[in-house]
Design an enzyme around this catalytic site. Structure first.
Site, PDB file in Angstrom:
ATOM      1  N   SER A   1       9.954 -36.791 -55.981  1.00 34.43           N
ATOM      2  CA  SER A   1       9.373 -37.837 -55.182  1.00 34.43           C
ATOM      3  C   SER A   1       9.589 -37.188 -53.668  1.00 34.43           C
ATOM      4  O   SER A   1      10.612 -36.879 -53.313  1.00 34.43           O
ATOM      5  CB  SER A   1      10.371 -39.046 -55.231  1.00 34.43           C
TER       6      SER A   1
ATOM      7  N   HIS B   1       5.337 -36.870 -56.782  1.00 32.11           N
ATOM      8  CA  HIS B   1       5.499 -38.382 -56.859  1.00 32.11           C
ATOM      9  C   HIS B   1       5.565 -38.990 -55.366  1.00 32.11           C
ATOM     10  O   HIS B   1       6.218 -38.707 -54.595  1.00 32.11           O
ATOM     11  CB  HIS B   1       6.812 -38.861 -57.462  1.00 32.11           C
TER      12      HIS B   1
ATOM     13  N   ASP C   1       5.599 -42.226 -53.331  1.00 33.95           N
ATOM     14  CA  ASP C   1       5.867 -43.609 -53.146  1.00 33.95           C
ATOM     15  C   ASP C   1       5.208 -44.320 -52.056  1.00 33.95           C
ATOM     16  O   ASP C   1       5.528 -44.132 -50.904  1.00 33.95           O
ATOM     17  CB  ASP C   1       7.346 -43.809 -52.798  1.00 33.95           C
TER      18      ASP C   1
ATOM     19  N   MET D   1       4.888 -47.814 -50.238  1.00 28.42           N
ATOM     20  CA  MET D   1       5.549 -49.206 -49.956  1.00 28.42           C
ATOM     21  C   MET D   1       5.150 -49.833 -48.783  1.00 28.42           C
ATOM     22  O   MET D   1       4.779 -49.119 -47.784  1.00 28.42           O
ATOM     23  CB  MET D   1       7.149 -48.706 -49.651  1.00 28.42           C
TER      24      MET D   1
ATOM     25  N   HIS E   1       2.879 -44.080 -56.803  1.00 26.28           N
ATOM     26  CA  HIS E   1       3.674 -45.074 -57.219  1.00 26.28           C
ATOM     27  C   HIS E   1       3.543 -46.120 -56.162  1.00 26.28           C
ATOM     28  O   HIS E   1       4.249 -46.190 -55.170  1.00 26.28           O
ATOM     29  CB  HIS E   1       4.929 -44.669 -57.554  1.00 26.28           C
TER      30      HIS E   1
ATOM     31  N   MET F   1       4.310 -49.567 -54.734  1.00 27.29           N
ATOM     32  CA  MET F   1       5.248 -50.640 -54.554  1.00 27.29           C
ATOM     33  C   MET F   1       4.511 -51.778 -53.457  1.00 27.29           C
ATOM     34  O   MET F   1       5.070 -51.601 -52.264  1.00 27.29           O
ATOM     35  CB  MET F   1       6.621 -50.284 -54.166  1.00 27.29           C
TER      36      MET F   1
ATOM     37  N   MET G   1      11.646 -48.681 -64.046  1.00 33.69           N
ATOM     38  CA  MET G   1      12.499 -48.322 -63.017  1.00 33.69           C
ATOM     39  C   MET G   1      13.953 -48.091 -63.330  1.00 33.69           C
ATOM     40  O   MET G   1      14.574 -49.369 -63.906  1.00 33.69           O
ATOM     41  CB  MET G   1      12.045 -49.450 -61.888  1.00 33.69           C
TER      42      MET G   1
ATOM     43  N   GLY H   1      12.437 -49.465 -53.675  1.00 33.13           N
ATOM     44  CA  GLY H   1      12.508 -49.990 -52.395  1.00 33.13           C
ATOM     45  C   GLY H   1      13.094 -48.673 -51.417  1.00 33.13           C
ATOM     46  O   GLY H   1      12.549 -48.388 -50.553  1.00 33.13           O
ATOM     47  N   PHE H   2      13.810 -48.119 -52.009  1.00 35.20           N
ATOM     48  CA  PHE H   2      14.875 -46.900 -51.448  1.00 35.20           C
ATOM     49  C   PHE H   2      14.946 -45.512 -52.225  1.00 35.20           C
ATOM     50  O   PHE H   2      15.394 -45.992 -53.502  1.00 35.20           O
ATOM     51  CB  PHE H   2      15.945 -47.382 -50.868  1.00 35.20           C
ATOM     52  N   GLY H   3      15.107 -44.500 -51.679  1.00 38.17           N
ATOM     53  CA  GLY H   3      15.506 -43.370 -52.413  1.00 38.17           C
ATOM     54  C   GLY H   3      16.953 -43.172 -52.506  1.00 38.17           C
ATOM     55  O   GLY H   3      17.553 -44.046 -51.656  1.00 38.17           O
ATOM     56  N   GLY H   4      17.640 -42.341 -53.228  1.00 40.39           N
ATOM     57  CA  GLY H   4      18.920 -42.108 -53.093  1.00 40.39           C
ATOM     58  C   GLY H   4      19.947 -43.168 -53.612  1.00 40.39           C
ATOM     59  O   GLY H   4      21.204 -43.087 -53.461  1.00 40.39           O
TER      60      GLY H   4
ATOM     61  N   ASP I   1      12.356 -43.667 -62.920  1.00 39.09           N
ATOM     62  CA  ASP I   1      12.190 -43.463 -61.566  1.00 39.09           C
ATOM     63  C   ASP I   1      13.387 -44.234 -61.091  1.00 39.09           C
ATOM     64  O   ASP I   1      13.524 -45.219 -60.971  1.00 39.09           O
ATOM     65  CB  ASP I   1      11.067 -43.909 -61.235  1.00 39.09           C
ATOM     66  N   GLY I   2      14.159 -43.203 -60.335  1.00 42.24           N
ATOM     67  CA  GLY I   2      15.333 -43.763 -59.441  1.00 42.24           C
ATOM     68  C   GLY I   2      16.615 -43.251 -60.053  1.00 42.24           C
ATOM     69  O   GLY I   2      17.144 -43.697 -60.965  1.00 42.24           O
ATOM     70  N   GLY I   3      17.371 -42.531 -59.299  1.00 45.46           N
ATOM     71  CA  GLY I   3      18.862 -42.071 -59.482  1.00 45.46           C
ATOM     72  C   GLY I   3      18.674 -40.898 -60.687  1.00 45.46           C
ATOM     73  O   GLY I   3      19.588 -40.505 -61.131  1.00 45.46           O
TER      74      GLY I   3
ATOM     75  N   GLY J   1      13.949 -37.713 -56.548  1.00 44.66           N
ATOM     76  CA  GLY J   1      13.569 -37.461 -55.169  1.00 44.66           C
ATOM     77  C   GLY J   1      15.069 -36.567 -54.749  1.00 44.66           C
ATOM     78  O   GLY J   1      14.631 -35.550 -54.429  1.00 44.66           O
TER      79      GLY J   1
HETATM   80  O1  LIG Z   1      10.369 -45.326 -56.426  1.00 45.53           O
HETATM   81  C1  LIG Z   1      11.529 -45.089 -55.553  1.00 45.53           C
HETATM   82  C2  LIG Z   1      12.110 -45.927 -54.908  1.00 45.53           C
HETATM   83  O2  LIG Z   1      11.746 -47.255 -55.191  1.00 45.53           O
HETATM   84  C3  LIG Z   1      11.718 -43.376 -55.603  1.00 45.53           C
HETATM   85  O3  LIG Z   1      10.426 -42.828 -56.527  1.00 45.53           O
HETATM   86  C4  LIG Z   1      12.763 -43.183 -56.198  1.00 45.53           C
HETATM   87  O4  LIG Z   1      14.200 -43.771 -55.710  1.00 45.53           O
HETATM   88  C5  LIG Z   1      13.269 -41.665 -56.261  1.00 45.53           C
HETATM   89  O5  LIG Z   1      14.232 -41.268 -55.329  1.00 45.53           O
HETATM   90  P1  LIG Z   1      15.559 -40.908 -56.038  1.00 45.53           P
HETATM   91  O6  LIG Z   1      15.606 -39.807 -57.070  1.00 45.53           O
HETATM   92  O7  LIG Z   1      16.314 -40.291 -54.881  1.00 45.53           O
HETATM   93  O8  LIG Z   1      16.349 -42.002 -56.510  1.00 45.53           O
HETATM   94 FE   LIG Z   2       8.773 -44.141 -57.055  1.00 46.08          FE
END
Ligand SMILES: O=C(CO)[C@H](O)[C@H](O)COP(=O)(O)O
Ligand SMILES: [Fe+2]
Length: 225
Positions: free
Chosen positions: A8, A31, A33, A35, A64, A66, A135, A140-143, A173-175, A195
Protein backbone atom coordinates in the site's frame (compact mmCIF):
# COMPACT_ATOMS: atom_id res chain seq x y z
CA UNK A 1 -3.39 -19.68 -6.84
CA UNK A 2 0.04 -18.38 -5.70
CA UNK A 3 -0.12 -15.71 -3.00
CA UNK A 4 -0.10 -12.14 -4.30
CA UNK A 5 1.27 -9.15 -2.42
CA UNK A 6 -0.08 -5.64 -2.93
CA UNK A 7 2.03 -3.04 -1.05
CA UNK A 8 0.00 0.00 0.00
CA UNK A 9 1.44 3.28 -1.23
CA UNK A 10 -0.40 4.96 1.69
CA UNK A 11 2.56 4.04 3.89
CA UNK A 12 5.10 5.46 1.42
CA UNK A 13 6.63 8.95 1.25
CA UNK A 14 4.09 10.91 -0.86
CA UNK A 15 6.81 13.42 -1.81
CA UNK A 16 8.67 10.62 -3.63
CA UNK A 17 5.80 8.57 -5.05
CA UNK A 18 7.49 7.44 -8.27
CA UNK A 19 10.60 6.17 -6.44
CA UNK A 20 8.44 4.54 -3.77
CA UNK A 21 6.38 2.76 -6.44
CA UNK A 22 9.57 1.43 -8.03
CA UNK A 23 10.94 0.37 -4.62
CA UNK A 24 8.47 -2.52 -4.70
CA UNK A 25 9.23 -3.79 -8.21
CA UNK A 26 8.43 -7.49 -8.10
CA UNK A 27 5.19 -6.97 -6.18
CA UNK A 28 2.07 -8.34 -7.87
CA UNK A 29 0.14 -5.08 -7.49
CA UNK A 30 0.55 -1.61 -6.09
CA UNK A 31 -2.34 -0.83 -3.71
CA UNK A 32 -3.59 2.75 -4.02
CA UNK A 33 -5.90 3.93 -1.21
CA UNK A 34 -8.32 6.61 -2.40
CA UNK A 35 -10.08 8.41 0.48
CA UNK A 36 -12.52 11.29 0.14
CA UNK A 37 -13.04 12.70 3.68
CA UNK A 38 -16.67 11.52 3.53
CA UNK A 39 -16.79 7.73 3.36
CA UNK A 40 -13.77 7.75 5.71
CA UNK A 41 -12.36 10.60 7.81
CA UNK A 42 -9.20 11.00 5.73
CA UNK A 43 -8.25 12.45 2.34
CA UNK A 44 -5.56 11.04 0.08
CA UNK A 45 -5.50 11.24 -3.71
CA UNK A 46 -7.55 10.98 -6.88
CA UNK A 47 -7.33 10.17 -10.58
CA UNK A 48 -4.47 12.60 -11.46
CA UNK A 49 -2.17 10.80 -9.03
CA UNK A 50 -3.34 7.38 -10.26
CA UNK A 51 -2.52 8.46 -13.83
CA UNK A 52 0.93 9.63 -12.75
CA UNK A 53 1.58 6.39 -10.87
CA UNK A 54 0.53 4.28 -13.84
CA UNK A 55 3.13 6.12 -15.94
CA UNK A 56 5.79 5.72 -13.22
CA UNK A 57 5.57 1.97 -12.66
CA UNK A 58 4.95 -1.22 -14.60
CA UNK A 59 3.31 -2.79 -11.55
CA UNK A 60 -0.47 -2.97 -12.06
CA UNK A 61 -2.48 -0.64 -9.82
CA UNK A 62 -4.98 -2.03 -7.32
CA UNK A 63 -7.17 0.98 -6.48
CA UNK A 64 -9.11 0.74 -3.22
CA UNK A 65 -11.82 3.39 -3.33
CA UNK A 66 -12.95 4.48 0.14
CA UNK A 67 -15.29 7.08 -1.31
CA UNK A 68 -18.97 7.97 -1.45
CA UNK A 69 -20.79 7.50 -4.76
CA UNK A 70 -18.40 4.95 -6.32
CA UNK A 71 -21.09 4.34 -8.98
CA UNK A 72 -20.17 7.76 -10.34
CA UNK A 73 -16.39 7.82 -9.80
CA UNK A 74 -15.05 4.25 -10.03
CA UNK A 75 -15.10 4.01 -13.87
CA UNK A 76 -12.77 7.03 -14.02
CA UNK A 77 -10.13 5.03 -12.11
CA UNK A 78 -10.13 2.42 -14.88
CA UNK A 79 -9.57 5.22 -17.40
CA UNK A 80 -6.75 6.56 -15.17
CA UNK A 81 -4.93 3.23 -15.54
CA UNK A 82 -6.07 0.98 -12.68
CA UNK A 83 -5.86 -2.76 -13.35
CA UNK A 84 -8.23 -3.53 -10.49
CA UNK A 85 -10.85 -1.27 -8.92
CA UNK A 86 -12.36 -2.00 -5.51
CA UNK A 87 -15.49 -0.16 -4.36
CA UNK A 88 -17.15 -0.45 -0.95
CA UNK A 89 -20.53 -2.16 -0.97
CA UNK A 90 -21.65 0.14 1.87
CA UNK A 91 -21.30 3.11 -0.52
CA UNK A 92 -22.46 1.60 -3.81
CA UNK A 93 -26.02 2.18 -5.00
CA UNK A 94 -25.93 -0.59 -7.65
CA UNK A 95 -22.97 -2.91 -7.03
CA UNK A 96 -23.79 -5.35 -9.85
CA UNK A 97 -24.15 -2.61 -12.44
CA UNK A 98 -20.94 -1.00 -11.19
CA UNK A 99 -18.95 -4.27 -11.26
CA UNK A 100 -20.15 -4.88 -14.84
CA UNK A 101 -19.13 -1.39 -15.86
CA UNK A 102 -15.63 -1.77 -14.36
CA UNK A 103 -15.18 -5.08 -16.17
CA UNK A 104 -16.55 -3.71 -19.44
CA UNK A 105 -13.97 -0.92 -19.27
CA UNK A 106 -11.22 -3.53 -18.95
CA UNK A 107 -10.27 -3.74 -15.25
CA UNK A 108 -10.85 -6.36 -12.59
CA UNK A 109 -13.92 -5.57 -10.48
CA UNK A 110 -13.66 -5.92 -6.74
CA UNK A 111 -15.96 -5.21 -3.80
CA UNK A 112 -14.90 -4.39 -0.23
CA UNK A 113 -16.61 -5.12 3.09
CA UNK A 114 -15.95 -3.04 6.22
CA UNK A 115 -15.43 -5.07 9.40
CA UNK A 116 -19.08 -4.74 10.41
CA UNK A 117 -20.48 -5.75 7.02
CA UNK A 118 -21.32 -9.46 6.70
CA UNK A 119 -20.51 -11.37 3.51
CA UNK A 120 -23.57 -13.63 3.48
CA UNK A 121 -26.08 -11.12 1.98
CA UNK A 122 -23.76 -10.81 -1.04
CA UNK A 123 -23.35 -14.51 -1.82
CA UNK A 124 -25.37 -14.23 -5.04
CA UNK A 125 -23.26 -11.28 -6.25
CA UNK A 126 -19.92 -13.09 -6.04
CA UNK A 127 -19.93 -14.34 -9.67
CA UNK A 128 -20.02 -10.69 -10.79
CA UNK A 129 -16.71 -9.99 -9.04
CA UNK A 130 -13.04 -10.75 -9.68
CA UNK A 131 -12.10 -10.16 -6.06
CA UNK A 132 -13.68 -9.62 -2.65
CA UNK A 133 -11.82 -7.47 -0.09
CA UNK A 134 -12.38 -8.32 3.56
CA UNK A 135 -11.11 -5.35 5.57
CA UNK A 136 -9.09 -6.34 8.61
CA UNK A 137 -9.13 -2.79 10.07
CA UNK A 138 -11.74 -0.04 9.97
CA UNK A 139 -10.90 1.76 6.71
CA UNK A 140 -9.40 5.23 6.85
CA UNK A 141 -5.85 4.98 8.12
CA UNK A 142 -2.70 2.93 7.67
CA UNK A 143 -0.71 1.50 10.55
CA UNK A 144 -3.67 0.13 12.55
CA UNK A 145 -3.64 -3.16 14.44
CA UNK A 146 -4.96 -6.23 12.61
CA UNK A 147 -8.45 -7.28 13.76
CA UNK A 148 -8.27 -10.98 14.63
CA UNK A 149 -12.04 -11.05 14.90
CA UNK A 150 -12.17 -10.88 11.07
CA UNK A 151 -10.59 -14.32 10.66
CA UNK A 152 -13.93 -16.20 10.84
CA UNK A 153 -15.32 -13.90 8.10
CA UNK A 154 -12.30 -14.64 5.90
CA UNK A 155 -12.95 -18.38 6.44
CA UNK A 156 -16.66 -18.07 5.65
CA UNK A 157 -15.89 -16.04 2.52
CA UNK A 158 -13.42 -18.69 1.33
CA UNK A 159 -16.09 -21.37 1.89
CA UNK A 160 -18.62 -19.42 -0.19
CA UNK A 161 -16.11 -18.91 -3.03
CA UNK A 162 -15.23 -22.61 -3.05
CA UNK A 163 -18.87 -23.72 -2.74
CA UNK A 164 -19.68 -21.88 -5.96
CA UNK A 165 -16.45 -23.01 -7.68
CA UNK A 166 -15.46 -19.39 -8.36
CA UNK A 167 -12.03 -18.26 -9.57
CA UNK A 168 -12.32 -14.95 -7.71
CA UNK A 169 -9.59 -13.74 -5.38
CA UNK A 170 -9.94 -13.00 -1.66
CA UNK A 171 -8.00 -9.96 -0.49
CA UNK A 172 -7.25 -8.83 3.06
CA UNK A 173 -6.25 -5.26 3.92
CA UNK A 174 -5.21 -3.69 7.19
CA UNK A 175 -2.52 -4.67 9.69
CA UNK A 176 -1.14 -7.43 7.46
CA UNK A 177 2.46 -8.14 8.48
CA UNK A 178 4.92 -10.94 9.17
CA UNK A 179 2.95 -11.54 12.39
CA UNK A 180 -0.50 -11.82 10.79
CA UNK A 181 -0.09 -12.89 7.14
CA UNK A 182 0.00 -16.60 7.96
CA UNK A 183 -3.30 -16.50 9.85
CA UNK A 184 -4.88 -14.73 6.87
CA UNK A 185 -3.51 -17.31 4.42
CA UNK A 186 -4.66 -20.20 6.62
CA UNK A 187 -8.14 -18.67 6.68
CA UNK A 188 -8.19 -18.63 2.88
CA UNK A 189 -7.00 -15.18 1.75
CA UNK A 190 -4.80 -15.11 -1.36
CA UNK A 191 -4.13 -11.39 -1.99
CA UNK A 192 -2.42 -9.52 0.82
CA UNK A 193 -2.26 -5.73 1.13
CA UNK A 194 0.58 -4.52 3.34
CA UNK A 195 1.45 -0.87 3.90
CA UNK A 196 3.56 -0.29 7.00
CA UNK A 197 4.98 -3.82 6.93
CA UNK A 198 6.47 -3.16 3.48
CA UNK A 199 7.32 0.55 3.47
CA UNK A 200 8.46 0.48 7.11
CA UNK A 201 11.05 -2.18 6.21
CA UNK A 202 14.67 -1.31 5.33
CA UNK A 203 14.26 -3.20 2.04
CA UNK A 204 10.62 -2.99 0.83
CA UNK A 205 11.16 -5.39 -2.10
CA UNK A 206 12.64 -8.00 0.24
CA UNK A 207 9.69 -7.50 2.62
CA UNK A 208 7.31 -8.24 -0.28
CA UNK A 209 9.17 -11.47 -1.10
CA UNK A 210 9.23 -12.54 2.56
CA UNK A 211 5.48 -11.96 2.99
CA UNK A 212 4.74 -13.92 -0.18
CA UNK A 213 6.86 -16.86 0.99
CA UNK A 214 5.20 -16.84 4.43
CA UNK A 215 1.71 -16.74 2.88
CA UNK A 216 2.45 -19.53 0.41
CA UNK A 217 3.96 -21.80 3.04
CA UNK A 218 1.01 -21.23 5.37
CA UNK A 219 -1.45 -22.01 2.54
CA UNK A 220 0.50 -25.17 1.67
CA UNK A 221 0.49 -26.34 5.29
CA UNK A 222 -3.25 -25.71 5.48
CA UNK A 223 -4.08 -27.61 2.29
CA UNK A 224 -1.82 -30.51 3.37
CA UNK A 225 -4.11 -30.67 6.43
O1 LIG B 1 -7.14 0.59 3.18
C1 LIG B 1 -6.31 0.89 4.00
C2 LIG B 1 -6.71 1.67 5.22
O2 LIG B 1 -8.04 1.99 5.15
C3 LIG B 1 -4.85 0.51 3.79
O3 LIG B 1 -4.73 -0.19 2.58
C4 LIG B 1 -4.28 -0.30 4.93
O4 LIG B 1 -4.45 0.29 6.17
C5 LIG B 1 -2.83 -0.66 4.66
O5 LIG B 1 -1.97 -0.17 5.61
P1 LIG B 1 -1.33 -1.06 6.80
O6 LIG B 1 -0.76 -2.31 6.17
O7 LIG B 1 -0.30 -0.14 7.37
O8 LIG B 1 -2.46 -1.39 7.75
FE1 LIG C 1 -6.59 -0.27 1.27
Amino acid sequence: MPAQISPSILAADFARLADEARAVDGADWLHVDVMDNHFVPNLTLGTPVVEALSRATGTPLDCHLMIEDPDRWAPQYVEAGAGSVTFHVEAAAAPVRLAREIRAKGARASMALKPGTPVEPYEDLLPELDMLLVMTVEPGFGGQAFLDIMLPKIRRTRQLIDKHGLEMWLQVDGGVSADTVERCAEAGADVFVAGSAVYGADDPAAAVRALRTQAEEAARRTSAG
